[in-house]
Design an enzyme around this catalytic site. Structure first.
Site, PDB file in Angstrom:
ATOM      1  N   GLY A   1     -11.256 -75.407  -4.047  1.00  0.00           N
ATOM      2  CA  GLY A   1     -10.340 -76.102  -3.158  1.00  0.00           C
ATOM      3  C   GLY A   1     -10.883 -77.437  -2.676  1.00  0.00           C
ATOM      4  O   GLY A   1     -10.109 -78.326  -2.317  1.00  0.00           O
TER       5      GLY A   1
ATOM      6  N   ALA B   1     -12.176 -73.081  -0.905  1.00  0.00           N
ATOM      7  CA  ALA B   1     -11.538 -72.231   0.089  1.00  0.00           C
ATOM      8  C   ALA B   1     -12.608 -71.311   0.668  1.00  0.00           C
ATOM      9  O   ALA B   1     -13.627 -71.045   0.024  1.00  0.00           O
ATOM     10  CB  ALA B   1     -10.428 -71.415  -0.558  1.00  0.00           C
TER      11      ALA B   1
END
Ligand code: HXC
Length: 258
Positions: free
Chosen positions: A109, A65
């Site tokens: 992520g 992320a």
């Protein structure tokens, strides 16, 4: 449609999405995951596309992320927006077969996104990890769940608690990736694999995928029953008649997706 953070192309029946924020090692910003969701929707809606490949660059599939974007979020922001899988969770709900072709970093992520695909083909320079613990948080898009199912509790626990990275060889040995290939061959191998799947009956590939996924959601007997019902259903398809007739008559099959 043109996108700012991804490159999209099609090769025959294969749709290819390349994450493309090279300066941030493909960190999954809101802009990037918005593009990704739109591109996945478009490929899912396109009957000419049978298989979807998601890839990054040679240096990074995705380094997680976007920490710069995420750093300022409050609890309310994350809860109200269902941060972070509302958009990129789309990869996990695709009904068509999906492949993640991973080179370089697949962290946080990025690792979670790769695990949302049906399987991962890794370049020999790939590195997988869940380093969230090192920045004061935990995985939020499947890192504690899909990784544990893929590699078992011991290794998932170690990776999530220490943040250490796992190389491609260890990832293959532990069941996270389907296959490791030389980095220079990654896209060739991923596309060859995708084209092979794309050559089969589209509904049957979708049924196979749905049935394998069921194994992760249910007990053995319910899973076996689900499989048998879907197996029986393939006999309603023209493509089952075609495939078996082609075998019996020693000719290549011509699937029509009917
Ligand atoms: C924002 C990132 C980034 C990220 C790298 N960059 N990862 N920006 N978010 N996740 C940026 C860097 O800031 C830098 O920008 C540029 O990309 C190149 O990175 P470097 O660190 O200079 O490269 P290098 O020294 O080669 O190190 C590579 C690296 C390191 C080991 C991958 O970048 C790293 O540790 N990144 C963070 C990995 C991480 O913690 N990921 C998990 C995020 S949390 P500038 O502008 O400085 O040049 C997460 C939570 C998910 O994913 C939970 C919900 C889904």
């Amino acid at each position: 449609e043109t996108y700012e953070n991804i490159l999209v192309e099609t090769k025959g029946k294969v749709g290819i999405i390349r994450l493309n924020r090279p300066k941030a090692l493909n960190a999954l910003s809101d802009g990037l995951v918005t593009d990704l969701e739109k591109a996945l929707n478009a490929f899912e809606d396109d009957a000419a596309i049978h298989v979807i490949v998601v890839t990054g660059s040679e240096r990074a599939f995705a380094a997680g992320a976007d920490i710069k974007e995420m750093a300022k979020f409050t609890y309310q922001d994350t809860y109200l927006n269902d941060f972070i899988t509302k958009k990129w969770g789309r990869l996990a709900t695709c009904r068509k077969p999906t492949i993640a072709a991973v080179a370089g970093y697949a962290l946080g992520g990025g690792c979670e996104l790769a695990m949302m695909a049906d399987f991962i083909i890794a370049a020999d320079n790939a590195k997988f990890g869940q380093p969230e613990i090192t920045i004061g948080t935990i995985p939020g898009a499947g890192g504690t769940q899909r990784l544990t199912r893929a590699v078992g509790k011991a290794k998932a626990m170690e990776l999530c608690l220490t943040g250490r990275m796992m190389d491609a060889e260890e990832a293959e040995r532990s069941g996270l990736v389907a296959r490791v290939v030389p980095a220079a061959d990654l896209m060739d191998e991923a596309l060859k694999t995708a084209e092979k799947i794309a050559g089969f009956s589209r509904p049957v590939t979708m049924m196979a995928k749905e049935s394998v996924n069921r194994a992760l959601e249910t007990g053995l007997n319910d899973g076996l029953l689900f499989e048998r019902r879907v197996f029986h259903a393939t006999f309603a398809l023209d493509d089952q008649k075609e495939g078996m007739d082609a075998f019996v008559n020693k000719r290549p099959p011509n699937f029509t997706d009917r």
